[in-house]
Design an enzyme around this catalytic site. Structure first.
Site: not given
Ligand code: MTE
Ligand code: QUE
Ligand code: MOS
Length: 765
Positions: A316, A448, A517, A719
């Site tokens: 990524r 991905t 993601a 994100e």
């Molecule tokens: N917002 C809050 N309040 N707390 C969290 O832990 N995690 C972030 C984002 N926003 C997070 C957050 C991350 S890393 C992700 S991937 C997304 O929320 C996951 O939730 P969603 O896919 O429902 O947006």
């Molecule tokens: C974004 C993500 C994830 C990702 C790819 C993205 C993620 C994640 C994995 C992943 C990939 C291979 C595996 C697995 C998990 O890929 O959160 O168990 O076998 O867990 O672009 O956030």
């Molecule tokens: Mo968010 S880093 O994809 O949990």
């Protein structure tokens, strides 16, 4: 016109737990009522970054009061395995320890303090081995957790020779602790027939279920994982919770009692993975106008002792090393460096922020070298149409709205006027300088790893017309449950108050992906919508046969159903359907269309679409102390058609501030022995209300539905806005550069702590 339901799509309803969050009534894993024979666990963590375990003596620990179970790797009935992608990653160290903080022994006792006293009585003999701590150590020794990976488009090597100018550089990008307010915790409850119920603070209940089953050597149908909410996850609760859950579950089996394992803040910071730090090296060729002709970039990621999710994270990072810019010739190379530090893991943006900051730094370097406004250089390199939309992973960019966002934001923030004001200010101020920067964001949405892009929902309508919904996503504060409930309310045209979303539960929706993601609402919202449409169709079919009308004469609106001439309450129709023996329960399943990626060829369409945004930030830097303030930040961000603007703005603000913390004040420091010295808020500083921009202006891009068929044409928001904070780092760099001669590119690392700022100023001629 019809009256509208309350709480449908596009309404800014409050988070379903908002009141409970602020009154303390929201139940987190540690708040679940304990049984009278509840046990508490504590861990012995490795004091060495790399060592052979010669001998473990538990005899004194067993004699400690309150102790009911002690386990090491030798006591695991199944497999000692928590690797999410690659096998060979353990929950309890076996034979060797590979980082300071790695768990070796776990104790369950009647109280947490008794468990800790027993841990202190454990005697371990180590044979200390040499350790690689920094990325440079790792590169020098060629240590890797997985294979290197390259994205390639055109021919950068020969193109570099044709370019009018070539510059190169390198810089460090720091990692980041998740600093979720609720630390990692798991609570295992052994039931009848050795059934294992685990309450886990996890973004990935299905993976916790899988790992616990493997660890105990039992089938997954004997393990149930439940999570009502997390007090923040931010990626830190994708893979890490399995370690705690496995340990708590085995202690529960050994003691035949419920066991809770909860880390305190210091142990949480020492023991669990963080955002990857990167060393980024680049060589860029460009013309007199700043148009990039060729780019070669090497991203060396500090992965820690094992792979965890590092390969996907590095992918990524490579996928975002273009950001919004067309690179006709590029070679982007990723090296997953192994070090004897804690294994780094997912963190909001998942490598994207590090990749994107790399190219933003390149853009800045080019602009300073040519003495051009960095905004001009950026705009000149934007993806265009037809022959200028191919990414280095060979997906074409077909939804590019960054030019419009840029124009709108430069106007609303008065960028060019303020650029002049900043220059005037700096000309008359010797030690205090202002900096101004613009930065765009393009973030790819989808896992991905294509197979992960699937989600399920389970929906019941009870005979009183109330709706019960369970989906595979988890709630971590981001408002997922609220948004999905709004989608269901909209589908049935009933008030939001009639819908209940229950705790995530592996027994209700199986084989789920992590809530990650940013695709929680995209995927679970769709799955719930599909389930709702199935049940709605059954109600329509029932009404058609019961009242002899055409299907199009059955219309749901404002808590009622119009059936021909009749108007029936939604609950009345539901009750009638129930008496006519119509099934009112179903599942819904969604898989993201169009995506594929051939990793061997490094080509495909990994993303369904892109989310865009941009930020202008202004800072004030004190050249004598290196200290700074963010004076103002203007943000324009794309969420497609918003399902809930209030929640989306909350996500944009939160992500931006979290990103700004990462790039300015949050600094992780390991000493030469591999001990993390910043393992508490006393030494690790996250942004507080005093650190946010004095003037913060957040706008959602209007009238911009998603081009792709996402749920209500919305876009993921979790994100992408974190990377808007790149503008803060670039603004600090801009201020730093005004301490030096025009044309010079200061060497600033991230985070731009006051020390880093002073160093960058000091390095100038
Ligand atoms: N917002 C809050 N309040 N707390 C969290 O832990 N995690 C972030 C984002 N926003 C997070 C957050 C991350 S890393 C992700 S991937 C997304 O929320 C996951 O939730 P969603 O896919 O429902 O947006
Ligand atoms: C974004 C993500 C994830 C990702 C790819 C993205 C993620 C994640 C994995 C992943 C990939 C291979 C595996 C697995 C998990 O890929 O959160 O168990 O076998 O867990 O672009 O956030
Ligand atoms: Mo968010 S880093 O994809 O949990």
């Amino acid at each position: 016109m019809h009256k509208k339901i309350s709480g449908g799509v596009s309404e800014s309803v409050v988070h379903d737990s908002a009141i409970r969050h602020v009154t303390g009534q929201a139940v987190y894993t540690d708040d679940i009522a304990e049984s009278y024979h509840q046990l508490h666990a504590a861990l012995l963590l490795s004091p060495h970054a790399h060592a052979r375990i010669v001998k473990i003596d538990l005899s004194k620990a067993w004699k400690c009061p309150g102790v009911e179970a002690i386990i090491t790797a030798d006591d695991i009935p199944g497999v000692n395995e928590v690797g999410p992608i690659f096998p060979g990653e353990t929950a309890l160290a076996s034979g060797v320890v590979q980082y300071a903080g790695e768990p070796i022994v776990a104790v369950a006792a009647k109280s947490e303090s008794e468990a800790k006293r027993a841990v202190a009585a454990i005697e371990v003999e180590y044979e200390v081995l040499p350790a690689a701590i920094s990325i440079e150590d790792s590169l020098a020794q060629g240590l890797k957790v997985a294979a290197e990976h390259t994205l390639k488009v055109g021919d950068s090597q020969s193109a570099l020779k044709q370019c009018e100018h070539v510059v190169s550089g390198e810089f460090h990008i720091g990692g980041q602790d998740h600093f979720y307010l609720e630390g990692q915790v798991a609570s295992a409850v052994l039931g009848e027939g050795q059934e294992m119920l685990v309450y886990s603070s996890t973004q990935h209940p299905s993976e916790v279920q899988k790992m616990v089953a493997q660890f105990l050597g039992i089938p997954r149908n004997q393990v149930r994982v439940e999570v009502r909410r997390m007090g923040g996850g931010f990626g830190g609760k994708e893979t890490q919770p399995a370690i705690l859950a496995c340990i708590a579950a085995l202690l529960s089996v050994k003691s035949q009692k419920p066991v809770k394992l909860r880390l305190n803040r210091d142990d949480d910071m020492i023991m669990t993975g963080k955002r990857h730090h990167f060393l980024t090296r680049y060589k860029v060729g460009f013309d007199n106008e700043g148009r990039i002709g060729a780019l070669e970039m090497v991203l060396a990621a500090g992965c820690g002792q094992v792979a965890d999710l590092s390969t996907s994270i590095l992918d990524r990072a490579l996928f975002h090393s273009d950001n919004c810019y067309f690179l006709p010739n590029a070679t982007l190379h990723g090296i997953p460096c192994k070090t004897n530090t804690v294994s780094n893991t997912a963190f909001r943006g998942f490598g994207g922020p590090q990749g994107m900051l790399g190219i933003e730094n390149v853009m800045d370097h080019v602009a300073r070298y040519l003495k051009m406004d960095p905004v001009q250089v950026r705009i000149r390199n934007y993806y265009g149409t037809a022959d200028k939309n191919l990414t280095p992973y060979h997906q074409t960019v077909e939804d590019n709205i960054i030019p419009e966002i840029t124009e709108q934001l430069l106007n609303s923030s008065q960028y060019f006027l303020r650029r002049k004001e900043v220059e005037e200010f700096n000309a008359s101020s010797r030690f205090i300088k202002k900096g101004l920067a613009f930065s765009p964001v393009k973030f790819g949405i989808s896992f991905t790893t294509s197979f992960l892009n699937q989600a399920g929902a389970l929906m019941h309508i009870y005979a009183d017309g109330s709706v019960y919904l369970n989906h595979g996503g988890t709630e971590m504060g981001q408002g997922l449950f609220t948004k999905v409930a709004q989608i269901v309310a909209e589908e049935f045209q009933i008030d939001l108050s009639r819908i209940r979303v229950s705790a995530t539960d592996t027994a209700k929706v199986p084989n789920t992906s992590a809530t990650a993601a940013s695709s929680g609402t995209d995927m679970n919202g769709k799955a719930a919508q599909i389930a709702a449409r199935i049940l709605k169709q059954r109600l329509i079919d029932f009404a058609v046969s019961e009242f002899k009308v055409k299907p199009e004469e059955v219309i749901f609106h404002n808590n009622r159903v119009t059936v021909g001439e009749r108007r029936i309450g939604f609950s009345e129709l539901v009750n009638m359907a129930h008496h006519a023996r119509v099934s009112l329960s179903t599942t819904g399943f969604y898989k993201t269309p169009k995506i594929f990626y051939d990793r061997g060829k490094a080509k495909g369409r990994p993303f369904l679409y892109f989310a865009y945004g941009a930020c202008v930030s202004e800072v004030l830097v004190d050249g004598l102390t290196g200290e700074y303030r963010i004076l103002r930040s203007d943000i324009l961000h794309d969420v497609g058609t918003s399902i809930n603007e209030a929640i989306d703005i909350g996500q944009i603000e939160g992500a931006f501030v979290q990103g700004a913390g990462w790039l300015t004040m949050e600094e992780l420091y390991w000493d030469s022995k591999g001990h993390l010295k910043t393992h508490a808020p006393s030494t690790y500083k996250i942004p507080t209300c005093r650190d946010i921009p004095l003037d913060l202006r957040v706008e959602i891009l209007k009238d911009s539905p998603n081009q792709e068929d996402t749920v209500y044409r919305s876009k993921a928001v979790g994100e992408p806005p974190l990377m808007l904070a790149n503008a803060v780092w670039l603004a600090i760099k801009d201020a730093v550069s005004s301490f030096c001669a025009p044309g010079e590119n200061p060497n600033l690392n991230a985070p731009a702590t006051p020390e880093a700022v002073l160093k960058a100023i000091g390095s100038l001629s």
